[in-house]
Design an enzyme around this catalytic site. Structure first.
Site, mmCIF file in Angstrom:
data_model
loop_
_atom_site.group_PDB
_atom_site.id
_atom_site.type_symbol
_atom_site.label_atom_id
_atom_site.label_comp_id
_atom_site.label_asym_id
_atom_site.label_seq_id
_atom_site.Cartn_x
_atom_site.Cartn_y
_atom_site.Cartn_z
ATOM 1 N N LYS A 32 0.838 -1.202 0.000
ATOM 2 C CA LYS A 32 0.000 0.000 0.000
ATOM 3 C C LYS A 32 0.871 1.250 0.000
ATOM 4 O O LYS A 32 0.553 2.244 -0.677
ATOM 5 C CB LYS A 32 -0.928 0.005 1.221
ATOM 6 C CG LYS A 32 -1.857 1.225 1.317
ATOM 7 C CD LYS A 32 -2.898 1.249 0.208
ATOM 8 C CE LYS A 32 -3.710 2.547 0.201
ATOM 9 N NZ LYS A 32 -4.641 2.685 1.313
ATOM 10 N N LYS A 78 -0.091 11.777 5.516
ATOM 11 C CA LYS A 78 0.254 10.703 6.461
ATOM 12 C C LYS A 78 0.852 9.511 5.727
ATOM 13 O O LYS A 78 1.870 8.942 6.128
ATOM 14 C CB LYS A 78 -1.004 10.268 7.228
ATOM 15 C CG LYS A 78 -0.799 9.082 8.150
ATOM 16 C CD LYS A 78 -2.060 8.218 8.298
ATOM 17 C CE LYS A 78 -2.436 7.569 6.986
ATOM 18 N NZ LYS A 78 -3.449 6.485 7.079
#
Lengths: 296, 296, 296, 296
Positions: free
Chosen positions: B172, B240
């Site tokens: 990811k 983030k």
């Protein structure tokens, strides 16, 4: 209406593009530095010209597919060149990837000489040239681009008129910026995943299925994993294209932080002797920077 | 076999994912900070839990879909959390995007407590969550990932097992690196083309047809042209994610020059107050750097 | 008033700093992982402690000079550590280079335990430590920094109070950003000039005489030309410092494009096995990127 | 031996340099686009020329101090220019900062015309020009540079012969790379420290005392803190210099990652309307990127 086409430059891209014109019913006269290339064109139904002047003198349209700006300038402006020997009103279609400013200047000179000229660089690579599915970015007047469509549609699957003179080259520059950057991003992803214990071919498959999917990943991902860098599209040409991108952005005062880094990495690759490798070899520079150069 | 699923975190992504599980025949108990969300789940056939402990105590499987590492740690490790209240052998599936190192640590702790846990972050956005077509990157043992497949297949169209614990998060992270970088490359291309007189929507169409084509350009190109930054995926979340990418690459000593620049630009965007805009707002930072901030 | 000083950490920097305190008339008790270091201090008039607790128990002031945040945290917070064994009111001076946020947290804990603590990282290298000419960046209350001045002035030639707790570390981070970046700029200049036929040692002399002159060029220019990378200051330590810079800038949302690139290059150098070389070895990464790695 | 000097270009740098030659006992004839400048030179003992041809026809040496390559080319090669009107054997000293490749080409042409020419760009700014303390980087043959020394030594405090034709410009390019990069590093340090609560003027003082100290920090640090951007050296000129750096590095295949970023930031600054500000205004771009643009 265009019937006789002179095709100048029968390299990896030009040869199959000219062949598609022959198949499409045009009378195509080819000229190339390599006589073997013109012979091959003749063997499949084209005509072989021995000089540039000979090729263009009887043509309704002239198509050029050459490596760089100086090549196009010399073919257009030389004593034996297109502007000197083509008849008034000839439609000149430059499919090479060159500096947008050069394209604009050449089209101005063409107009002064009574000719019509457009820039029509292509995207899609050798396979797109062979199967006639190139994406063609055309810059020039509505009238000239419309005149060129019957010819272009034999070579490409998507013919897009993107604006006035030079717009095709600007669009191609933007295209090369994105392609080079995407190759580099995928290379970073691969070296990143290899540094951990991930099943990378499955990981790339998962990535391709989501928002990160791209034509570059589809076509180049697995060969990058295997470090196979058979061109395809050569580093030396992409390096030239990135210089066009950087210079043209600079002239306009546009910030392209990723573009600058991609240009530097592509230039580094060329300096390190990878000029004839496929541009997906950017993964090799990253390995080097990551101290992982010994892995195969 | 999994029958009862506890779903923790019913936000933009979690709510439609849980709804697909209900539709898929699972008995789903939802828990969320927002009671309205659990009410909505209950209204469509799920069960509403008032506490986390209540949600997990009777479940065969627990799915978490939370914003960041600290949220997942607190839900797992807290006194009222999953590890404290789930029965031995429960299968825990964390679909959140968190640091790979945190995922590994949590799975070790889960094993010590007699539970099974995998990381299974997703790609595909809100629309992928709604129509059940997410790409899911699963990390963990063969056995645990296989146990999770019946559940995952109701939420995603492509379930890929990419390796051991943490591999899903690593994949990811690589995915987010490519997505962020592609957005930035397209933004550079757009500001570049706007600085000249090119018909940009046609240019993007031509670009999409060749090697530069991508899912990002397909889905975000036109809204970036119009400067519409309605999420979609928020800058603050992508910021983030880029921190995870940069930190994880750093730990492995892997060079990611484009990734570093993308992280910096995403951070700059957040610092300038765009945290709640769609991540395609990267085009705004480029405009600023190019002195073009006043154009609409 | 400070009379008895405990000095923890007698490495390349700490040993000569402690020696200067002995020469300056302080009663210095040393503690170090290396007993040879404490023996040397004892031989020149200091006292040797066998445990950390022993070193700090009778001291008015405790000075620490340690490699990284975890070392300082363990020395301060451990069961046998400073906070557990120093008497109330002890002045603790941490000269290590650590994360500003860690410095702030430790000073808060110190205050809770009834002690006074400042951060006082230094610049000037081994030579500055030996001849007592360090530049010292002190963060803490006016009162505590004033109490520390008599001690600090034996070790440094320039003692600057730059603000409250953590300010010294923030200033040191900014310092390391500039030092790392200047090394990299000089490396780029050297590889650039070497690629042409320029008399480089004369060129560096000319450059040093103008606006481009710097302490880095003065002290490191000629050894970089000769590719002598004997520390001095190790890559692994500068890599750690650049991580502090990048993380601390990120927390504040501050853009440091050059800092990010320097951090990446320093990290690449470490990953490639140069961790124990002098930080001026950044020139080696540039050579590699420029395809010039074979030159001596 | 040089007695009569023609000085072409009496701007911010050229005027005080010519004045120092007058004071040094040379017979100086000035020519400039601004007649006020030649009048001022005449008033202090020089001679005023009304045309370029007039200025150079009786001179032993010709010095040029002009903004950019095209200016120098036009002054040298034009019909009314230096090569057309200077006598055989004239020593031509170009103190402008131009592309190294242009310097080499002009010196070749000068040799063909029977003249001697060197490149001798300077560093040290307006103040260095006024007090005669410039650092001068001379490229050319030993004989020609030696002939120029008596003249150069009236204008500069450090005359360094760095190699053959073009070497002076290459050295100046390296110099501007370092100056631009150092300004940017200090700007990053300042915005970083401002984002926390540090006493910045003290912090800069501490930094200047150690390995991070530099001429740039010494001369520009405090004015950058106050955001005073009075030139000094204009952004538009430094932008031109960075283009020379980037292009010349590219031709040699040399990687300059920091140089590329500095060039992009300087270009961004110019694009945003700061062309006439001092180059220390790079701090303004960082503020913008950091979302801090509203602070004074």
């Amino acid at each position: 209406m265009v019937r006789h086409v002179a095709f100048i430059g029968l390299g990896v891209m030009g040869a199959p593009m000219a062949a598609n014109l022959v198949r499409g019913g045009f009378a195509v006269t080819g000229f190339s530095r390599s006589e073997a290339s013109t012979d091959r064109l003749a063997a499949m139904g084209g005509r072989k010209a021995l000089t540039l002047a000979d090729a263009v003198s009887g043509a309704d349209a002239v198509i050029t597919m050459l490596p760089d700006s100086p090549d196009v300038e010399s073919v257009m402006l030389g004593d034996n060149g297109v502007f000197a020997h083509a008849v008034k009103g000839t439609l000149i279609i430059d499919c090479s990837t060159i500096a947008p400013s050069t394209a604009v200047k050449l089209q101005e000179t063409a107009a002064e000489r009574g000719m019509r000229m457009i820039d029509a660089p292509v995207s899609g690579g050798e396979s797109g040239a062979i199967d006639g599915s190139l994406s063609i970015m055309a810059g020039g007047s509505d009238e000239d681009v419309d005149s060129a469509r019957p010819v272009l549609s034999k070579m490409g699957g998507r013919i897009v008129h993107v604006g006035g003179p030079g717009s095709g080259q600007l669009t191609k520059a933007a295209n090369q910026l994105i392609v080079g950057g995407t190759l580099e991003l995928i290379a970073e992803a691969i070296v990143f995943l290899e540094s951990y214990d991930v099943d990378i071919s499955h990981a790339l498959e998962a990535i391709q299925g989501g928002l990160a999917g791209s034509a570059v990943l589809e076509r180049k991902g697995m060969s990058m994993l295997r470090r196979e860098f058979i061109p395809g599209f050569r580093v030396s040409l992409h390096d030239k294209d990135m210089r066009i991108v950087v210079d043209t952005a600079r002239e306009a005062g546009v910030a392209i932080p990723l573009g600058n880094t991609v240009a530097a990495l592509m230039g580094s690759l060329k300096a390190r002797g990878f000029g004839d490798a496929d541009h997906s070899a950017v993964v090799a520079t990253l390995e080097l920077l990551s101290g992982r150069e010994k892995r195969g």
